[in-house]
Design an enzyme around this catalytic site. Structure first.
Site, PDB file in Angstrom:
ATOM      1  N   ARG A   1     -24.784  41.814  31.723  1.00  0.00           N
ATOM      2  CA  ARG A   1     -24.523  40.505  31.089  1.00  0.00           C
ATOM      3  C   ARG A   1     -25.242  39.404  31.863  1.00  0.00           C
ATOM      4  O   ARG A   1     -25.763  38.457  31.285  1.00  0.00           O
ATOM      5  CB  ARG A   1     -23.019  40.207  31.028  1.00  0.00           C
ATOM      6  CG  ARG A   1     -22.727  38.741  30.682  1.00  0.00           C
ATOM      7  CD  ARG A   1     -21.346  38.468  30.131  1.00  0.00           C
ATOM      8  NE  ARG A   1     -20.270  39.038  30.890  1.00  0.00           N
ATOM      9  CZ  ARG A   1     -19.821  38.573  32.076  1.00  0.00           C
ATOM     10  NH1 ARG A   1     -20.354  37.505  32.632  1.00  0.00           N
ATOM     11  NH2 ARG A   1     -18.830  39.180  32.683  1.00  0.00           N
TER      12      ARG A   1
ATOM     13  N   TYR B   1     -32.211  23.281   9.696  1.00  0.00           N
ATOM     14  CA  TYR B   1     -31.641  24.559   9.220  1.00  0.00           C
ATOM     15  C   TYR B   1     -30.120  24.418   9.038  1.00  0.00           C
ATOM     16  O   TYR B   1     -29.430  23.872   9.914  1.00  0.00           O
ATOM     17  CB  TYR B   1     -31.983  25.661  10.238  1.00  0.00           C
ATOM     18  CG  TYR B   1     -31.222  26.941  10.013  1.00  0.00           C
ATOM     19  CD1 TYR B   1     -31.360  27.647   8.823  1.00  0.00           C
ATOM     20  CD2 TYR B   1     -30.353  27.448  10.972  1.00  0.00           C
ATOM     21  CE1 TYR B   1     -30.644  28.810   8.604  1.00  0.00           C
ATOM     22  CE2 TYR B   1     -29.642  28.613  10.763  1.00  0.00           C
ATOM     23  CZ  TYR B   1     -29.792  29.283   9.571  1.00  0.00           C
ATOM     24  OH  TYR B   1     -29.075  30.435   9.356  1.00  0.00           O
TER      25      TYR B   1
ATOM     26  N   ASP C   1     -37.145  22.569  17.781  1.00  0.00           N
ATOM     27  CA  ASP C   1     -37.047  23.922  17.233  1.00  0.00           C
ATOM     28  C   ASP C   1     -38.437  24.284  16.717  1.00  0.00           C
ATOM     29  O   ASP C   1     -38.926  23.708  15.736  1.00  0.00           O
ATOM     30  CB  ASP C   1     -36.003  23.964  16.105  1.00  0.00           C
ATOM     31  CG  ASP C   1     -35.814  25.371  15.543  1.00  0.00           C
ATOM     32  OD1 ASP C   1     -36.761  26.173  15.626  1.00  0.00           O
ATOM     33  OD2 ASP C   1     -34.729  25.654  14.993  1.00  0.00           O
TER      34      ASP C   1
ATOM     35  N   LYS D   1     -37.517  35.488  13.974  1.00  0.00           N
ATOM     36  CA  LYS D   1     -38.578  35.175  13.032  1.00  0.00           C
ATOM     37  C   LYS D   1     -39.949  35.599  13.585  1.00  0.00           C
ATOM     38  O   LYS D   1     -40.143  36.766  13.849  1.00  0.00           O
ATOM     39  CB  LYS D   1     -38.495  33.689  12.680  1.00  0.00           C
ATOM     40  CG  LYS D   1     -37.047  33.208  12.372  1.00  0.00           C
ATOM     41  CD  LYS D   1     -36.495  33.858  11.146  1.00  0.00           C
ATOM     42  CE  LYS D   1     -35.040  33.695  10.790  1.00  0.00           C
ATOM     43  NZ  LYS D   1     -34.133  32.820  11.397  1.00  0.00           N
TER      44      LYS D   1
END
Ligand SMILES: Cc1ncc(COP(=O)(O)O)c(C=O)c1O
Length: 379
Positions: free
Chosen positions: A46, A98, A170, A195
């Site tokens: 982690r 978005y 972004d 993406k």
């Protein structure tokens, strides 16, 4: 080194133990310690692991940052960035952002005392009017999903930096190959790596790229404390995808332009939104700040029924959410990706019921045009 060379080599050095040209997937949750407090740089997955560390070095290099941290999705990376602010801080967000960012901020983060407002960052007057004495961050998406509005990053950064406001961009739609927000003045870059960076639609992932030590320290604290860091297998997949980013983006860019130009001439298409077209309202800004125009575009067909008929009749273009993969995806933002955006906001930012979004892949462009031509003949 050049961009393509860095994309292939930085953080992807051959495995020192075996010589394997591709770094192995370290599919382990924990690392054996040689003695109490003595390890080889890793203790628990982690907190960190070799696949994550390699990918993060590569992304910081490609975006021109000093550090980067990868997360299990774009939204997890974006969430960590908003957590750099404090209760009472005001954050301005591009209004055509978005839909997931609208949901995260207005339905969840607002409960922790920050104030979020949405402004048209493509319009510098509107951006300046939105500024308040307690504005601490501006979050810009450019081009926006799905209306393709472009914000002048350098102009917004100049205004914001003069007031000590953190500038976040972004860069999902462009990828670092086509746009370099940090060189234009941004402090932080985020991506949905689901993406273009991954590029093969086989995992979700996100990244925050930082330029200031204090931000990097805080984001690493969040990554290891909240536990949304990217898993070894997914880091490996994204790292593999990035190796072909430069060649993929060249082809995406060529196909995107060809399809946008073809759609603009089609009699059944009312309007095409693509920053590479001279008809786009921010075409000049896009030309100046981007190395290309990419492969995301949207277009209006006049009615929901017309959009539905097109979506029902495509065969090669797949009806699906997401974008940025090698395969062409088609979607209906109002009913799919942006369904969580309130209807009046959708209307204001141009997500109309007749709007269709296309993520143009890297198939042979003639095949894509033939598929769209056939589906449009049914409209
Ligand atoms: C521009 C943009 N930013 C962020 C996200 C969120 O990324 P993820 O779906 O990987 O959480 C998306 C998702 O579609 C997006 O299009």
């Amino acid at each position: 080194m050049g961009f393509a060379t860095d994309a292939i080599h930085v953080g992807q050095e051959p495995d020192p133990a075996t010589g394997s040209i591709v770094p192995p997937i370290y599919q382990t949750s924990t690392y054996v310690q040689e003695a109490l407090g003595k390890n080889k740089g890793f203790d628990y997955a982690r907190t960190n692991h070799p696949n994550r560390k390699g990918l993060e070095r590569c992304l910081a290099k490609l975006e021109g940052g000093t550090a980067s941290y990868v997360f299990s999705s774009g939204m997890a990376a974006i969430d960590s960035i908003f957590r750099l602010t404090r209760p009472g801080d005001h954050i301005i967000i591009s209004e055509a952002v978005y839909g997931g960012v609208v949901r995260l901020t207005t339905q969840l983060l607002v409960q922790f005392g920050q104030e979020f407002s949405f402004a048209n960052t493509s319009d510098l007057d509107a951006f300046q009017k939105a500024l308040k004495p307690n504005t601490k961050m501006v979050y810009v998406e450019t081009p926006t999903n799905p209306t393709m509005m472009v914000t002048d990053i350098a102009a917004v950064a100049k205004i914001a930096r003069a007031r000590n406001i953190i500038v976040v961009v972004d860069n999902t739609f462009m990828s670092p190959y086509l746009q370099q927000p940090i060189a234009l003045g941004a402090h932080i870059v985020v991506h949905s790596m689901t993406k273009y960076l991954n590029g093969h639609s086989d995992c979700t992932a996100g990244v925050a790229v930082l330029t200031r030590a204090e931000d990097a320290e805080r984001i690493y604290f969040l990554q290891r404390s909240a536990g949304a860091g990217l898993a070894p297998m997914d880091c490996w997949l994204v790292a593999r995808g990035i190796k072909t980013l430069a060649v993929r983006m060249k082809q995406h860019d060529a196909n995107g332009m060809a399809i946008a130009q073809w759609l603009e001439k089609h009699p059944k298409v009312k309007r095409v939104f693509y920053p590479g077209l001279a008809s786009h309202p921010q075409h000049d800004v896009a030309k100046r700040q981007q190395k290309g125009f990419g492969a995301m575009l949207s277009f209006q067909l006049g009615s929901l029924e017309a959009a539905r008929r097109l979506l029902d009749n495509v065969k090669l273009c797949a009806l699906a959410e997401s974008l940025g993969g090698v395969e062409t995806l088609i979607s209906h933002p109002a009913l799919m990706t942006h369904a969580s955006v309130p209807p009046e906001m959708r209307q204001r930012i141009g997500i109309t019921d007749d709007l269709v979004r296309l993520s143009v892949g890297i198939e042979d462009v003639e095949d894509l045009i033939a598929d769209l031509d056939h589906a449009l003949s049914k409209v």
